[in-house]
Design an enzyme around this catalytic site. Structure first.
Site, PDB file in Angstrom:
ATOM      1  N   GLU A 295       0.817  -1.212   0.000  1.00 42.53           N
ATOM      2  CA  GLU A 295       0.000   0.000   0.000  1.00 42.53           C
ATOM      3  C   GLU A 295       0.853   1.265   0.000  1.00 42.53           C
ATOM      4  O   GLU A 295       0.625   2.193   0.778  1.00 42.53           O
ATOM      5  CB  GLU A 295      -0.951  -0.011   1.202  1.00 42.53           C
ATOM      6  CG  GLU A 295      -1.881  -1.221   1.189  1.00 42.53           C
ATOM      7  CD  GLU A 295      -2.946  -1.213   2.267  1.00 42.53           C
ATOM      8  OE1 GLU A 295      -2.675  -0.694   3.362  1.00 42.53           O
ATOM      9  OE2 GLU A 295      -4.048  -1.734   1.999  1.00 42.53           O
ATOM     10  N   ASP A 369      -8.313  -9.124   3.684  1.00 43.46           N
ATOM     11  CA  ASP A 369      -7.993  -8.024   4.591  1.00 43.46           C
ATOM     12  C   ASP A 369      -9.009  -7.895   5.721  1.00 43.46           C
ATOM     13  O   ASP A 369      -9.866  -7.014   5.678  1.00 43.46           O
ATOM     14  CB  ASP A 369      -7.952  -6.712   3.783  1.00 43.46           C
ATOM     15  CG  ASP A 369      -7.386  -5.556   4.592  1.00 43.46           C
ATOM     16  OD1 ASP A 369      -7.058  -5.775   5.769  1.00 43.46           O
ATOM     17  OD2 ASP A 369      -7.271  -4.450   4.039  1.00 43.46           O
ATOM     18  N   GLU A 397     -12.524  -2.291  12.218  1.00 47.04           N
ATOM     19  CA  GLU A 397     -12.545  -1.533  10.968  1.00 47.04           C
ATOM     20  C   GLU A 397     -13.692  -1.969  10.049  1.00 47.04           C
ATOM     21  O   GLU A 397     -14.396  -1.131   9.490  1.00 47.04           O
ATOM     22  CB  GLU A 397     -11.200  -1.714  10.257  1.00 47.04           C
ATOM     23  CG  GLU A 397     -11.143  -1.047   8.901  1.00 47.04           C
ATOM     24  CD  GLU A 397      -9.761  -1.145   8.245  1.00 47.04           C
ATOM     25  OE1 GLU A 397      -8.849  -1.764   8.830  1.00 47.04           O
ATOM     26  OE2 GLU A 397      -9.606  -0.591   7.149  1.00 47.04           O
TER      27      GLU A 397
END
Ligand code: BDP
Length: 703
Positions: A295, A369, A397
């Protein structure tokens, strides 16, 4: 009038005395209400004795004293020697006791001996863990008569990963800002650091990386090392080692070197010296945690080198010391024709056997993820010459952040308990992680922390249970999620038997409920762009194709799901034959994983008897219904729960209901555009259009 005022005053005082802001987590030590029970415990807790002056043993003694004084409402003395006194607790570090002989390093034994209770371990920190275990027994109302406990940790490094930044923000944090006050350190030690250390020690956590994996080089400057040293000094007596997340480009950023190439001698020298410098501040430094070439983070591939080259350079710098290097496997390239599912595996597999023995490769539980439900990462089991550590995400998240009630122990356990079959039946992921399958010397379970500056640390009152559960499972993954919930409820909310049962049932139902209204049947990665909150299944454009939703759900006029069995991607082949056989066959595939591996026709009849479209609708609608069940059940608990906590959960459940309907309407209406099938007759269709639901996302973006 005056009388009224007096009554008002006293009711305010009593409210204030009982209002629970959650700051004490599960270490409340409030007076046990039942006098008989108190008297029973008092027989065993007259005094605490130890001849040791070791800081960790003193913390154990202090914790027992404070804990029992609170729970029992009486003074507990600490004495140097028990002599002939009975009815107390003896703390000892010993190799000789018959119970202690077979203990692992941090393990402990608690047993009755000649009228006293002995807490014994080979190490000081083991005694501290034993002290917390004894307190837990009392906090949860268990008997101390003839106590006999032997407990060994199954995983050696039990670690929290903080994604906290130097500027006080927390990446994916939903409980305020960072708990580390970098602007105050090293001069002011916030008492919360001590509370944090106690909470972690109470569940066996022995390591913490203090900063975000998207790391700023600043954490390696002398200015910050001094601050980190101050934190390490607070955590040390509680057996917690500090790790630092490092930015791979640091030699360039901090010292102006021309390169950060891991094979460059100057770069290697830089890391050798930096590592030495860190040890001058923190002699027992835990080591480095690295996110590289992921990322946009820098890494060895920027210089044509491999992950092993990068990790081994740091391992070499760490050679004179006890610390280690934790290298993350969360990497994926922007290949529109590839499958992100396979990328960690494909990049790391050729490196198996090339990593230094000081390196642990930290792998997320699933291949994509931290989705609410993922099959286990195919790297687990497939690497015989590399120590792999587990990375779970405690911060929610993708799991409702701080508004949805989701208890995560069942999710952690689903991954740990799944059989990889690499060495035949019985090769569960947990046994890869604990090192037993490939005889690894080291073992690691890390959890991305959910702590912040909020008074109750974690946002939603129930989010505390996920921190608790993570620690307990890292210590012993064979504990059931019911037992862990029971402990946490007893210590945190209530010990009333009926209420406890009800709360436990709410907790066990919470994750399946969440999955039902967000990602049923193996759907994944359809959340709002960037903030990752709420539904956005229509997301078709982003910085990269594998950041969109359509990349994952593959909805079309024929059906739904990502075919990973061969035509589109052969990711399923990364697993053992037994799993290829069961997951690879849409008739046999566990429905929880169905759309992870198959593109299923809308009209295809599933094992439930419904076709895919109807089943999908039923699940979305049922998820919403279940939130209402959670609400109703919570209402019955009012008399047993502290009012502030009760109300906080009550309010959040209302938000959850509204947002469950948001997820349901968004997904059902969006997928209907492809299935062209009606909402099953017995369900009430959404009372808004897809366009209206899409606007909700835009509103969220504006926030
Ligand atoms: C993703 C998060 C991102 C993290 C990344 C990671 O959205 O903020 O930096 O994981 O684990 O899920 O590195």
């Amino acid at each position: 009038m005056q009388k009224k005022l007096i009554i008002l005053f006293f009711s305010f005082i009593s409210l204030a005395a009982f209002a629970d802001d959650g700051s004490r987590l599960w270490l409340k030590y409030d007076l046990i209400k039942d006098v008989k029970q108190r008297e029973n415990y008092a027989k065993f807790t007259k005094f605490i004795t130890t001849s040791s002056t070791n800081a960790t043993i003193l913390k154990a003694s202090e914790e027992l004293k404070n804990g029992f004084e609170g729970l029992m409402g009486k003074k507990v003395s600490t004495i140097k020697k028990a002599d002939s006194q009975v009815g107390g607790i003896i703390l000892e570090v010993s190799e000789k006791q018959i119970f202690t002989k077979n203990l692992a390093n941090d393990g402990f034994a608690i047993f009755s001996n000649k009228g006293n209770i002995i807490i014994s371990s080979k190490t000081e920190v083991g005694v501290l863990y034993g002290a917390f275990e004894l307190l837990r027994k009392v906090q949860t109302g268990q008997s101390l008569s003839n106590i006999s406990v032997i407990s060994n940790p199954k995983i050696k490094i039990r670690m929290l990963n903080h994604w906290d930044n130097a500027n006080g923000t927390v990446e994916r944090g939903y409980a305020g800002s960072s708990m580390w006050k970098w602007n105050e350190l090293p001069f002011r030690i916030d008492p919360r650091y001590i509370a944090y250390a106690r909470a972690n020690a109470s569940i066996g956590i022995n390591a913490t990386s203090i900063n975000n994996v998207n790391a700023s080089s600043r954490f390696l400057t002398a200015e910050y090392l001094e601050k980190i040293k101050a934190v390490a000094d607070v955590l040390r007596p509680y057996g917690i080692k500090v790790f630092i997340s490092v930015n791979f480009r640091s030699p360039r950023t901090l010292s102006g070197l021309k390169t950060s190439d891991p094979l460059d001698p100057e770069v290697r020298q830089w890391w050798n010296e930096k590592t030495k410098e860190i040890h001058q501040y923190i002699p027992d430094f835990g080591g480095y945690l690295v996110k590289a070439n992921s990322e946009g983070e820098p890494g060895p591939q920027d210089y044509g080198r491999t992950h092993a080259d990068g990790a081994n350079m740091l391992a070499e710098a760490m050679k004179p010391f006890a610390g280690i290097v934790i290298w993350r496997a969360f990497v994926y390239n922007a290949d529109p024709n590839g499958d992100r599912f396979k990328e960690g595996y494909e990049q790391f597999k050729p490196l198996d056997g090339k990593f230094d023995s000081k390196v642990i490769v930290q792998v997320k539980n699933g291949p994509i993820d931290f989705m609410p439900r993922e099959p286990f990462h195919p790297m687990f089991g497939a690497f015989s010459k590399t120590t792999l550590g587990m990375e779970f995400q405690i911060t929610q998240e993708y799991l409702g952040q701080s508004t949805h009630l989701t208890y995560l122990a069942p999710m952690f356990k689903e991954c740990l308990d799944t059989d990889t079959y690499v060495k035949g039946k019985g090769s569960e992921v947990a046994k890869v992680i604990d090192g037993s399958i490939y005889n690894n010397q080291n073992s690691l379970m890390a959890g991305v922390a959910n702590t912040g500056s909020d008074v109750n640390w974690c946002g939603h009152p129930f989010n505390q249970s996920n921190w608790y559960a993570f620690g307990r499972l890292a210590w012993d993954y064979s504990l059931s999620s019911e037992q862990i919930a029971n402990e946490w409820i007893g210590m945190t909310l209530t010990n009333d038997v009926v209420a406890k049962k009800q709360i436990n049932s709410i907790m066990q139902k919470s994750l399946p409920t969440y999955i039902s209204y967000t990602y049923p049947l193996g759907l994944h990665h359809m959340m709002g762009e960037g903030h990752h909150y709420g539904p956005e299944p229509w997301l078709s454009k982003s910085g990269r194709l594998d950041w969109t939703s359509i990349y994952y759900h593959r909805a079309d006029s024929i059906g739904l799901g990502f075919d990973r069995t061969g035509k589109l991607s052969n990711a399923l082949k990364l697993y053992s034959n037994e799993l290829i056989e069961s997951w690879g066959n849409p008739e046999k595939c566990n429905l929880n994983y169905l759309l992870w591996f198959h593109h299923i026709a809308w009209s295809k009849k599933l094992s439930t008897g419904n076709n895919l479209w109807d089943e999908l609708c039923f699940r979305y609608y049922d998820g919403v219904k279940q939130v209402k069940v959670l609400q109703d059940e919570w209402e019955t608990l009012k008399a047993h729960i502290d009012f502030e906590t009760f109300q906080s959960v009550q309010g959040r459940l209302k938000i959850q209901e509204k947002e469950a309907i948001w997820w349901r309407d968004a997904c059902v209406l969006y997928f209907q555009e492809y299935s062209k099938m009606p909402i099953p007759k017995n369900l009430t269709p959404p009372n808004r259009s897809l366009e209206e639901v899409k606007k909700l996302v835009e509103i969220y973006h504006l926030r």
